[in-house]
Write an enzyme that holds these catalytic residues in place. Structure first.
Site, mmCIF file in Angstrom:
data_model
loop_
_atom_site.group_PDB
_atom_site.id
_atom_site.type_symbol
_atom_site.label_atom_id
_atom_site.label_comp_id
_atom_site.label_asym_id
_atom_site.label_seq_id
_atom_site.Cartn_x
_atom_site.Cartn_y
_atom_site.Cartn_z
ATOM 1 C CB SER A 1 -0.895 0.018 1.244
ATOM 2 O OG SER A 1 -1.571 1.247 1.365
ATOM 3 C CE1 TYR B 1 -4.490 -1.869 5.048
ATOM 4 C CE2 TYR B 1 -3.436 0.171 4.333
ATOM 5 C CZ TYR B 1 -4.053 -1.035 4.032
ATOM 6 O OH TYR B 1 -4.213 -1.412 2.727
#
Length: 283
Positions: free
Chosen positions: A148, A161
């Site tokens: 990501s 995250y």
């Protein structure tokens, strides 16, 4: 030429494949003539995906669905054995399973444990379970891990995250080095870095795709294009953020260390305007 591991009669395994990017990748691999194993937590989630893929493949025997938690090492080993018995040697492994329940630095421990065990632990476990056999069979192979942009620029708001995806980046870079330095190894690695993609993970109650978001299918098409070009870092743009802007954000984040700025200086009141000026500059 397509990536040599993505070829007819070869086998792909995708985790987190009941929907989103994982399912879109499974469809693309089936269209390329591959046999596909899709892995997700429950068979309820996998059932419709398996039926759709089998219809696309024209055969129930070319698609396997396996319910497995990627944090369960023994379960992943059983899944690998099952795939080997039913579809044969694995050539493409896509460690794609991920969750994003939200987090804060001093928030619930359960959220941190879940995110790190799935997003990072699942990538490590999948690679360590499937990788040795992929190297051993001697045919071209690819381990593709879904990272990501949040693992690179680490914006404030969801630290668990960010940490998990930063770990995926570091692990995949180390994996690529390990594979390329092994004599005779024909397995490579790549890091998929999606942009804004409209999936169950990002929908957050929305029913319609935002105009700036890409579909999973667009993301996978870009991934295949960049794999064909030989990219390791598959940095996806979207309808809101261009490649040029991504590069500037990444360069600025690295510059925090080089120039000894405060961490996350893009969001620091003393430096935010300097970033905006930098981002607006035409190179």
């Amino acid at each position: 030429m397509p990536h040599p591991a993505i070829a007819p009669e070869r086998t792909a395994v995708i985790t987190g494949a009941a929907s989103g990017i994982g399912l879109a990748a499974a469809k693309a691999f089936v269209r390329a003539g591959m046999k596909v194993a899709i892995v997700d937590r429950t068979m309820e989630g996998l059932a419709s995906a398996r039926d759709e893929l089998a219809a696309l493949a024209g055969s129930d025997e070319r698609v396997v669905a396996a319910a497995c938690d990627v944090t369960d090492r023994q379960g992943m080993e059983r899944t690998a054995a099952h795939v080997g018995r039913t579809l044969g040697p694995v050539h493409v492994l896509m460690n794609n399973a991920g969750i994003q329940p939200g987090s804060s630095i001093f928030g619930e421990q359960a959220q941190w444990d879940a995110v790190l065990s799935v997003n990072l632990g699942g990538v490590i476990t999948g690679t360590r379970v499937f990788g040795p056999a992929m190297m051993a069979h001697g045919e071209p192979g690819l381990i593709l891990n879904t990272g990501s942009k949040q693992g690179i620029t680490t914006p404030p708001g969801d630290p668990a995250y960010n940490v998990s995806k930063a770990g995926v980046k570091a692990f995949t870079e180390a994996l690529a080095h390990e594979l390329r330095t092994r004599e005779g190894c024909r397995v490579g690695a790549a890091l998929l870095i999606p942009g804004f993609v409209f999936t169950g993970l990002t929908a957050r109650g929305r029913q319609e795709k935002p105009e700036g978001a890409w579909t999973p299918e667009e993301t996978v098409a870009f991934m295949l294009e960049r794999l064909e070009a030989g990219d390791f870092y598959i940095l996806c743009p979207d309808g809101e953020v261009s490649r040029n802007m991504d590069e500037k954000r990444i360069a600025w984040a690295a510059g925090d260390i080089v120039h000894n700025r405060p961490p996350l200086s893009r969001w620091h009141p003393d430096h935010a305007q300097a970033f905006r000026d930098f981002a607006a500059r035409e190179d």
